[in-house]
Design a protein around this motif. Structure first.
Motif, short mmCIF file in Angstrom:
data_model
loop_
_atom_site.label_atom_id
_atom_site.label_comp_id
_atom_site.label_asym_id
_atom_site.label_seq_id
_atom_site.Cartn_x
_atom_site.Cartn_y
_atom_site.Cartn_z
N ASN A 49 0.74 -1.03 0.19
CA ASN A 49 0.25 -0.38 -0.10
C ASN A 49 1.37 1.22 -0.11
O ASN A 49 0.98 1.67 0.86
CB ASN A 49 -1.04 -0.05 1.13
CG ASN A 49 -1.92 0.98 0.86
OD1 ASN A 49 -1.76 1.90 0.54
ND2 ASN A 49 -3.05 0.71 1.65
N ASP A 50 0.60 1.78 -0.84
CA ASP A 50 1.82 3.24 -1.41
C ASP A 50 1.60 4.40 -0.43
O ASP A 50 2.16 4.82 0.80
CB ASP A 50 1.84 3.72 -3.05
CG ASP A 50 2.94 2.31 -3.77
OD1 ASP A 50 3.80 1.48 -2.95
OD2 ASP A 50 2.38 2.24 -4.83
N GLU A 51 0.29 4.88 -0.37
CA GLU A 51 -0.46 5.20 0.41
C GLU A 51 0.44 5.23 1.99
O GLU A 51 0.38 6.43 2.44
CB GLU A 51 -1.99 5.17 0.10
CG GLU A 51 -2.22 6.11 -0.65
CD GLU A 51 -3.75 5.88 -0.81
OE1 GLU A 51 -4.64 6.30 0.57
OE2 GLU A 51 -4.21 6.14 -1.99
N GLU A 52 -0.36 4.12 2.39
CA GLU A 52 0.43 4.03 3.60
C GLU A 52 1.54 3.42 3.43
O GLU A 52 2.14 3.67 5.20
CB GLU A 52 -0.71 2.26 4.15
CG GLU A 52 -1.86 2.60 4.84
CD GLU A 52 -2.77 1.08 4.87
OE1 GLU A 52 -4.23 1.02 5.53
OE2 GLU A 52 -2.19 0.27 5.09
N GLY A 53 2.43 3.24 2.36
CA GLY A 53 3.69 3.25 3.16
C GLY A 53 3.97 2.18 3.61
O GLY A 53 4.66 1.35 4.76
N SER A 54 2.97 0.48 3.59
CA SER A 54 2.96 -0.47 4.04
C SER A 54 3.10 -1.61 3.12
O SER A 54 2.56 -1.49 2.20
CB SER A 54 2.06 -0.27 4.78
OG SER A 54 0.77 -0.81 4.04
N VAL A 55 3.56 -2.31 3.48
CA VAL A 55 3.78 -4.33 3.09
C VAL A 55 3.05 -5.14 4.20
O VAL A 55 3.42 -5.21 5.58
CB VAL A 55 5.64 -4.77 2.84
CG1 VAL A 55 4.71 -6.14 2.61
CG2 VAL A 55 5.69 -3.68 1.56
N THR A 56 1.95 -5.90 4.13
CA THR A 56 1.26 -6.63 4.72
C THR A 56 0.81 -7.91 4.38
O THR A 56 0.71 -8.21 3.42
CB THR A 56 0.10 -6.20 4.50
OG1 THR A 56 -0.23 -4.75 5.25
CG2 THR A 56 -0.75 -6.64 6.45
#
Ligand code: AHR
Length: 497
Positions: A409-416
């Protein structure tokens, strides 16, 4: 045992439509009455809505709730549930052989949905009713003012239209148990005519045609093809329903049941594409998996016929149910390019993650994987290759011990990363090369694990099965090392530095 998760951020399945974290509330058992609505309850607000239930629903961040059925809708007279309460009719509700008091109707449900930060996915009765009733209902719900039914809504205290966007054209019309059960041709024609008329009245709505009520129906596949053959032009989604059980008490086999969901989805995608090709169509029909869950624990519970909101379908979920629900969610995510809506059936008391009594509300085991996906499963699903050891069970071959899916998620800056370890004996060491994400750090690893697959949460003991933090995962030099405990649901979260 060892496994590997292989991803590349350029290999994408699709973006998650948050509606795949939808749920369902039917006028059935204690879902509405005593579930979301209980005037006189110590947490009830001025409208009679229980705040303890509402808080748990909000925690789940459910974007859309299907309503009012289910089998219930196929002989539902929505007019019974609007207007002054003292004039509302009690009805013999033949789907579940109970009395429906109509104290809660669509206006109250729309109010509740606002309070729960969710949208309503409205179903129309195509069992005992047809075009004109669907139009009247749509006019009541979505038209601003100046017509008989929109003005009726305003007179009933709802100045603003409810503006429901998603509409189901009937429910499980392939099932002989359904009131007004139809052949695929009869239903396809009706769905086409009702859909066409509804879209003339409100072109902004999206329509869901009823697919098979399970993939084991004898009419499965031909039902989908024949229905879509009639209503391809009018509808946007085709529904899938499926419930899973462990009546044989074979946990290894039960935990493999998401392979069945995977196959079901792929088959329905193929049928939709076949009809599109046959019609030289331009649009893809999307999938609405609008009833899915584990359901069997409550199957033989006796019910007093023609009583008002009795205890019905109150499955008490155990830990292995939570593991399968996790794997089913992973399966839905892996099909996010075509599954654009899905509803965990149901939300409160009736085969549900949330249970209530007069004295409290609590989270069942299946609450947790759903919560994790709904809260953290946003963004883009990567094509996640899992190289894991496999096992054979009674009905399945080559079942990978690990189910997993990775989202960025580029907006959140996350990898889940969501992952289930189905191995009942051993932890599995899983590695993943994440050098593409070397400017990210490991934030946390949450795990839902219990040594007893049959452990449950109850009102007296609500914290038997709860997530914990795991400190066994390491992210170093672009490589992720995860230790997935035996029989566990895991969420691993990385965030941009
Ligand atoms: O969710 C319970 C029931 O299961 C629904 O009413 C029906 O659609 C399905 O068969």
């Amino acid at each position: 045992m060892k496994a590997e998760i292989i991803i590349d951020k350029n290999f994408i399945i699709g973006d998650v439509d948050r509606n795949i974290y939808g749920s369902f509330i039917e006028h059935l058992g204690r879902a509405v009455y005593e579930g979301i609505y209980q005037p006189g309850h110590e947490t009830a607000d001025e409208q009679g809505f229980r705040q303890d239930t509402l808080e748990l629903v909000k925690e789940l961040q459910v974007p859309i709730v299907r309503y009012p059925g289910g089998n219930f809708v196929s002989n539902y007279f929505w007019e019974d549930g609007v207007g002054p309460r003292d004039r509302r009719k009690k009805r013999m509700e033949i789907a579940w052989r109970v009395v429906e008091t109509n104290e809660v109707g669509l206006d109250e449900f729309a109010d509740w949905a606002k309070k729960a930060n969710t949208e309503v996915m409205m179903a129309v009765n195509l069992g005992t009713r047809g075009i004109s009733d669907a139009l009247n209902l749509l006019e009541y719900c979505n038209l601003e003012k100046g017509s008989y039914y929109s003005d009726m809504r305003i007179a009933n205290g709802h100045e603003q239209p409810h503006a429901f966007k998603m509409w189901c054209l009937g429910n499980e019309m392939d099932g002989p148990w359904q009131t007004g059960h139809k052949t695929s041709y009869e239903y396809g024609r009706l769905a086409s005519e009702v859909g066409r008329a509804m879209k003339i009245m409100d072109p902004s709505i999206k329509l869901v045609a009823s697919g098979s009520s399970t993939s084991s129906m004898p009419t499965f596949a031909s039902w989908e093809a024949e229905v879509l053959n009639e209503c391809y032009d009018e509808v946007d989604y085709l529904s899938l329903h499926q419930y899973y059980n462990n009546i044989d008490n074979d946990s290894a086999d039960f935990l493999a049941r998401n392979l069945e969901m995977d196959h079901f989805i792929s088959s329905v995608v193929s049928i939709c594409d076949f009809v599109k090709a046959k019609k030289r169509g331009k649009k893809d029909i999307m999938l609405s998996f609008d009833e899915w869950n584990v359901w069997y624990h409550s199957n033989n519970a006796p019910v007093q016929a023609w009583s008002e909101h009795p205890h019905q379908l109150e499955d008490i979920y155990n830990f292995e149910d939570a593991l399968l629900v996790g794997s089913l969610l992973i399966t839905l995510l892996r099909h996010c390019d075509r599954v654009k809506c899905a509803c965990l059936a149901q939300l409160v008391n009736v085969i549900a993650p949330i249970m209530t009594s007069d004295t409290g509300a609590w989270r069942q085991t299946i609450f947790y994987p759903f919560l994790d996906c709904s809260n953290y499963g946003n963004g883009t699903v990567l094509n996640t290759i899992v190289k894991a050891p496999v096992y054979d069970s009674k009905n399945f071959c080559d079942v990978p011990y690990i189910d997993s899916v990775v989202l960025v998620n580029d907006e959140e800056g996350s990898v889940t990363i969501f992952a289930v370890n189905k191995n009942q004996e051993e932890a599995i060491e899983v590695t993943s090369d994440l050098r593409q994400f070397d400017n990210y750090s490991l934030k946390w690893h949450k795990v839902l694990q219990h040594n007893d697959l049959k452990a449950v949460n109850t009102e007296e003991d609500p914290w038997q099965v709860v997530p914990q933090l795991s400190y066994s995962t390491v992210f170093a030099a672009g490589k992720l090392f995860m230790n997935l405990e035996k029989q566990s649901w895991n969420v691993i979260r990385l965030e941009k530095n």
